[in-house]
Design a protein around this motif. Structure first.
Motif, PDB file in Angstrom:
ATOM      1  N   ILE A  45      41.460  42.161  38.583  1.00  0.00           N
ATOM      2  CA  ILE A  45      40.018  42.238  38.347  1.00  0.00           C
ATOM      3  C   ILE A  45      39.437  43.198  39.378  1.00  0.00           C
ATOM      4  O   ILE A  45      39.659  43.057  40.576  1.00  0.00           O
ATOM      5  CB  ILE A  45      39.379  40.843  38.431  1.00  0.00           C
ATOM      6  CG1 ILE A  45      39.935  39.975  37.291  1.00  0.00           C
ATOM      7  CG2 ILE A  45      37.864  40.944  38.365  1.00  0.00           C
ATOM      8  CD1 ILE A  45      39.549  38.532  37.347  1.00  0.00           C
ATOM      9  N   GLU A  46      38.716  44.196  38.861  1.00  0.00           N
ATOM     10  CA  GLU A  46      38.132  45.231  39.708  1.00  0.00           C
ATOM     11  C   GLU A  46      36.861  45.740  39.036  1.00  0.00           C
ATOM     12  O   GLU A  46      36.538  45.345  37.906  1.00  0.00           O
ATOM     13  CB  GLU A  46      39.130  46.379  39.896  1.00  0.00           C
ATOM     14  CG  GLU A  46      39.576  46.999  38.586  1.00  0.00           C
ATOM     15  CD  GLU A  46      40.758  47.962  38.748  1.00  0.00           C
ATOM     16  OE1 GLU A  46      41.359  48.017  39.822  1.00  0.00           O
ATOM     17  OE2 GLU A  46      41.052  48.665  37.767  1.00  0.00           O
ATOM     18  N   VAL A  47      36.134  46.597  39.726  1.00  0.00           N
ATOM     19  CA  VAL A  47      34.945  47.198  39.125  1.00  0.00           C
ATOM     20  C   VAL A  47      35.372  47.876  37.827  1.00  0.00           C
ATOM     21  O   VAL A  47      36.353  48.613  37.796  1.00  0.00           O
ATOM     22  CB  VAL A  47      34.275  48.194  40.097  1.00  0.00           C
ATOM     23  CG1 VAL A  47      33.169  48.973  39.396  1.00  0.00           C
ATOM     24  CG2 VAL A  47      33.714  47.457  41.305  1.00  0.00           C
ATOM     25  N   GLY A  48      34.666  47.581  36.761  1.00  0.00           N
ATOM     26  CA  GLY A  48      34.988  48.120  35.445  1.00  0.00           C
ATOM     27  C   GLY A  48      35.760  47.152  34.568  1.00  0.00           C
ATOM     28  O   GLY A  48      35.826  47.346  33.350  1.00  0.00           O
ATOM     29  N   SER A  49      36.346  46.106  35.160  1.00  0.00           N
ATOM     30  CA  SER A  49      37.039  45.106  34.343  1.00  0.00           C
ATOM     31  C   SER A  49      36.043  44.489  33.363  1.00  0.00           C
ATOM     32  O   SER A  49      34.904  44.182  33.725  1.00  0.00           O
ATOM     33  CB  SER A  49      37.627  43.989  35.219  1.00  0.00           C
ATOM     34  OG  SER A  49      38.676  44.478  36.022  1.00  0.00           O
ATOM     35  N   ALA A  50      36.477  44.328  32.119  1.00  0.00           N
ATOM     36  CA  ALA A  50      35.585  43.810  31.082  1.00  0.00           C
ATOM     37  C   ALA A  50      36.226  42.614  30.379  1.00  0.00           C
ATOM     38  O   ALA A  50      37.448  42.506  30.289  1.00  0.00           O
ATOM     39  CB  ALA A  50      35.256  44.904  30.075  1.00  0.00           C
ATOM     40  N   PHE A  51      35.370  41.740  29.879  1.00  0.00           N
ATOM     41  CA  PHE A  51      35.788  40.510  29.226  1.00  0.00           C
ATOM     42  C   PHE A  51      34.930  40.293  27.990  1.00  0.00           C
ATOM     43  O   PHE A  51      33.715  40.504  28.033  1.00  0.00           O
ATOM     44  CB  PHE A  51      35.597  39.313  30.169  1.00  0.00           C
ATOM     45  CG  PHE A  51      36.333  39.461  31.464  1.00  0.00           C
ATOM     46  CD1 PHE A  51      37.554  38.855  31.648  1.00  0.00           C
ATOM     47  CD2 PHE A  51      35.802  40.225  32.498  1.00  0.00           C
ATOM     48  CE1 PHE A  51      38.245  39.001  32.836  1.00  0.00           C
ATOM     49  CE2 PHE A  51      36.483  40.381  33.695  1.00  0.00           C
ATOM     50  CZ  PHE A  51      37.709  39.767  33.860  1.00  0.00           C
ATOM     51  N   GLU A  52      35.570  39.894  26.904  1.00  0.00           N
ATOM     52  CA  GLU A  52      34.828  39.462  25.723  1.00  0.00           C
ATOM     53  C   GLU A  52      34.484  37.999  25.938  1.00  0.00           C
ATOM     54  O   GLU A  52      35.336  37.213  26.387  1.00  0.00           O
ATOM     55  CB  GLU A  52      35.675  39.622  24.459  1.00  0.00           C
ATOM     56  CG  GLU A  52      35.999  41.062  24.101  1.00  0.00           C
ATOM     57  CD  GLU A  52      34.767  41.887  23.765  1.00  0.00           C
ATOM     58  OE1 GLU A  52      33.758  41.344  23.269  1.00  0.00           O
ATOM     59  OE2 GLU A  52      34.812  43.105  24.005  1.00  0.00           O
ATOM     60  N   THR A  53      33.254  37.635  25.646  1.00  0.00           N
ATOM     61  CA  THR A  53      32.840  36.243  25.809  1.00  0.00           C
ATOM     62  C   THR A  53      32.184  35.748  24.526  1.00  0.00           C
ATOM     63  O   THR A  53      31.620  36.530  23.748  1.00  0.00           O
ATOM     64  CB  THR A  53      31.838  36.089  26.973  1.00  0.00           C
ATOM     65  OG1 THR A  53      30.671  36.883  26.689  1.00  0.00           O
ATOM     66  CG2 THR A  53      32.443  36.512  28.293  1.00  0.00           C
ATOM     67  N   VAL A  54      32.273  34.451  24.334  1.00  0.00           N
ATOM     68  CA  VAL A  54      31.531  33.796  23.255  1.00  0.00           C
ATOM     69  C   VAL A  54      30.902  32.559  23.866  1.00  0.00           C
ATOM     70  O   VAL A  54      31.598  31.612  24.251  1.00  0.00           O
ATOM     71  CB  VAL A  54      32.431  33.411  22.061  1.00  0.00           C
ATOM     72  CG1 VAL A  54      31.585  32.723  20.981  1.00  0.00           C
ATOM     73  CG2 VAL A  54      33.135  34.626  21.491  1.00  0.00           C
TER      74      VAL A  54
END
Length: 147
Positions: A45-54
């Motif tokens: 996990i670093e700057v720019g890491s992205a996650f899909e959430t619901v």
């Protein structure tokens, strides 16, 4: 609406708090509502890491969470964007020097897309959001202090 800010003292080191909170996968453990989190890519996990959430507040709320700032053991900022709006969330972690950390959680509505939320914005910023941040901090505190 400006930045909403709440604080809590947690019996854990700043490193332990940072490690737990910077892992967005843990968000489902302390969120005040049912939440599903799926990393968009593998790796640290670093700057720019992205996650899909619901999220499941007022129905299903899909979105994307992106880490925008990480300062080891002291600061985490992420932005969430979905059909309700674009929000910035942050944590500032300060070592109290006595085995506890002062954790400040912030939230800012960058863009509100949902008409009901636009209409309720004053109530959300004055009552609902501060209460939600307090609840998040309480759940984080309970989780970290029982590990």
């Amino acid at each position: 609406m400006g930045v909403i800010e709440r604080q809590a003292s947690i019996k854990a080191s700043d490193a332990a708090v940072f490690t737990y909170l910077s892992d967005v996968n843990n968000h489902a453990q302390w969120a005040g509502h049912q939440l599903e989190v799926t990393p968009k890519s593998a790796g640290p996990i670093e700057v720019g890491s992205a996650f899909e959430t619901v999220g499941h507040q007022f129905g299903e709320q899909p979105g994307t969470v992106t880490i925008t700032e990480l300062v080891p053991n002291s600061k985490i900022v992420y932005e969430s964007d979905g059909k309700v709006g674009h929000f910035r969330h942050g944590f500032v972690i300060k070592d109290n020097g006595d085995g506890t950390s002062l954790v400040t959680k912030t939230m800012e509505m960058i863009e509100v897309k949902s008409l009901p939320l636009k209409d309720l914005r004053p109530i959300v910023s004055s009552f609902i959001a501060p209460k939600g941040l307090d609840g998040d901090l309480q759940r984080i505190k309970e989780k970290l202090e029982t590990q």
